[in-house]
Enzyme design. Sequence first.
Site, PDB file in Angstrom:
ATOM      1  N   ALA A 146      -8.438  28.979 -15.396  1.00  0.00           N
ATOM      2  CA  ALA A 146      -7.195  28.319 -15.799  1.00  0.00           C
ATOM      3  C   ALA A 146      -7.071  27.009 -15.036  1.00  0.00           C
ATOM      4  O   ALA A 146      -7.577  26.870 -13.919  1.00  0.00           O
ATOM      5  CB  ALA A 146      -5.989  29.211 -15.522  1.00  0.00           C
ATOM      6  N   GLY A 148      -3.999  24.113 -14.191  1.00  0.00           N
ATOM      7  CA  GLY A 148      -2.589  23.766 -14.323  1.00  0.00           C
ATOM      8  C   GLY A 148      -2.248  22.497 -13.579  1.00  0.00           C
ATOM      9  O   GLY A 148      -3.123  21.743 -13.151  1.00  0.00           O
ATOM     10  N   MET A 150      -0.883  22.210 -10.690  1.00  0.00           N
ATOM     11  CA  MET A 150      -0.968  22.281  -9.240  1.00  0.00           C
ATOM     12  C   MET A 150      -2.348  22.678  -8.752  1.00  0.00           C
ATOM     13  O   MET A 150      -2.772  22.269  -7.674  1.00  0.00           O
ATOM     14  CB  MET A 150       0.059  23.291  -8.698  1.00  0.00           C
ATOM     15  CG  MET A 150       1.495  22.894  -8.926  1.00  0.00           C
ATOM     16  SD  MET A 150       2.663  24.069  -8.206  1.00  0.00           S
ATOM     17  CE  MET A 150       2.414  25.508  -9.251  1.00  0.00           C
ATOM     18  N   ALA A 151      -3.040  23.505  -9.519  1.00  0.00           N
ATOM     19  CA  ALA A 151      -4.293  24.058  -9.027  1.00  0.00           C
ATOM     20  C   ALA A 151      -5.198  24.467 -10.175  1.00  0.00           C
ATOM     21  O   ALA A 151      -4.764  24.589 -11.323  1.00  0.00           O
ATOM     22  CB  ALA A 151      -4.007  25.262  -8.126  1.00  0.00           C
ATOM     23  N   GLU A 152      -6.462  24.667  -9.832  1.00  0.00           N
ATOM     24  CA  GLU A 152      -7.435  25.259 -10.736  1.00  0.00           C
ATOM     25  C   GLU A 152      -7.709  26.677 -10.264  1.00  0.00           C
ATOM     26  O   GLU A 152      -7.751  26.942  -9.062  1.00  0.00           O
ATOM     27  CB  GLU A 152      -8.742  24.463 -10.738  1.00  0.00           C
ATOM     28  CG  GLU A 152      -8.608  23.051 -11.266  1.00  0.00           C
ATOM     29  CD  GLU A 152      -9.882  22.245 -11.081  1.00  0.00           C
ATOM     30  OE1 GLU A 152     -10.036  21.232 -11.789  1.00  0.00           O
ATOM     31  OE2 GLU A 152     -10.702  22.628 -10.215  1.00  0.00           O
ATOM     32  N   ASP A 282       9.641  36.066 -10.451  1.00  0.00           N
ATOM     33  CA  ASP A 282       8.983  35.730 -11.711  1.00  0.00           C
ATOM     34  C   ASP A 282       8.154  36.908 -12.226  1.00  0.00           C
ATOM     35  O   ASP A 282       7.005  36.742 -12.639  1.00  0.00           O
ATOM     36  CB  ASP A 282       8.100  34.489 -11.540  1.00  0.00           C
ATOM     37  CG  ASP A 282       7.736  33.850 -12.889  1.00  0.00           C
ATOM     38  OD1 ASP A 282       8.417  34.143 -13.882  1.00  0.00           O
ATOM     39  OD2 ASP A 282       6.776  33.072 -12.927  1.00  0.00           O
TER      40      ASP A 282
END
Length: 447
Positions: A146, A148, A150-152, A282
């Site tokens: 994934a 995103g 902010m990060a991989e 979450d």
Amino acid sequence: MEKDKQTVLVVDDEQPILNSVRRLLKTAGFEVLCASDPVNAIDILKSNDVNVLITDYMMPGLDGIDLLVLVRENWPDLASIMMTASPDVRVAAEAVNRNLIDFFVTKPWDSKNLVELVRRAAAKNQPAATGSGQLFGKYRLRRLLAQGGMAELWLATIKGAEGFEKKVVVKKVLEHLSRDPNFVEMFIDEARMMSKLNHGNIVSVIDFGQEEGSYFMVMEHVDGPDLRQLLYGPDGNENSGNEAALPVATACFIARQVALGLDYAHRKTDDSGKPLGLVHRDIAPQNILVSREGVVKIADFGIAKAEGIKRRTTPGMVRGTLYYMSHEQITARPVDHRTDIYALSAVLYEMLAGRPPFLGATHQETVAQIVNGSYPPLRKLRREVPRQVVAVVEKGLRRNPRFRHQSAAEFEHELGVAMLKSRLSATQADVSSLVEKRMPREDEEQW
């Protein structure tokens, strides 16, 4: 406009910033449109083909978050970048977690980084997974899972003596954020918090560090889908109805396993015996992993709340995944562990009904349903769900936290009693069989 140019819409109420970004991106070869407020931005989006939206967070009237919500509803494929002052970095990170933005950049920005982010955002529908097979410290990156804002997230392996090899998951912070001290502090907080958790129903952290200019966290690899994929298929696309719903007993078993993990996290103390006051905030299908062996694990404590950890969020910021937010979350009131119980009840409802309890045609309709506490009776959607199980779900979904289960242990116990009275039974083996049936193992990808 030239057809071969990507069009970027920049929204900010400060004209010098608009001028600066316009000059920078025009020099880099982009077509640039500007708006000084979100209302003007919506008008521009309606009349132009825009590839990337860049918006400030703090603006008068309709703020950046409100704009991003409207954009996600009306232009879901539009790539979005939030610009934020460094003290607001957690706000931007939480906007990424809510899938409102693809990337964020802090002010003052580095010109090279901003241009690169815009290029990546413009190509979001055809991401290039670079780095497969390369060494990252002592880990070999195998496959990008994934990517995103902010990060991989990488599937990786680590080798040991005598041919030992173990699969792990590496969460690699994007390079430009690894240079942001406020973001780094947030990431370290997350790693420190997760490292304290050692429970069979929570994804464990194995390692943490910095390599090649990027901070990273290494977590255990769970061989199986997340709950959203188990419900709706590999792509996680919603398909309401009983075809998505799980067998009643298996759904209850999964919910009880999540409750056990939550109870452990909620009761966790620091080394001195002081409660951490940990709240996940979450709990949602995409953050519940189900292994092929039938083990259920909670993932992603990235926006969790814990006592004693500094927060740089703006008061009133709503955090979490909309469909599973409690009444107190959606109204930006203080939350405690009972918010997680509410979210788990919403997830159990979805496992039983094949759809979330609150599901409006728009963001605003869904919010109104949550605020009013109005959702379809579970047995109207699926008659076979026993009344005892329905009672547990409905108690967990009560608007007032005082009238819900007061602990995850209480939720788990009452659901167990309801299963017993309803003659429902499920085991880890049943979950494993369901995973294999719904998500048959594909040929292993060759590295």
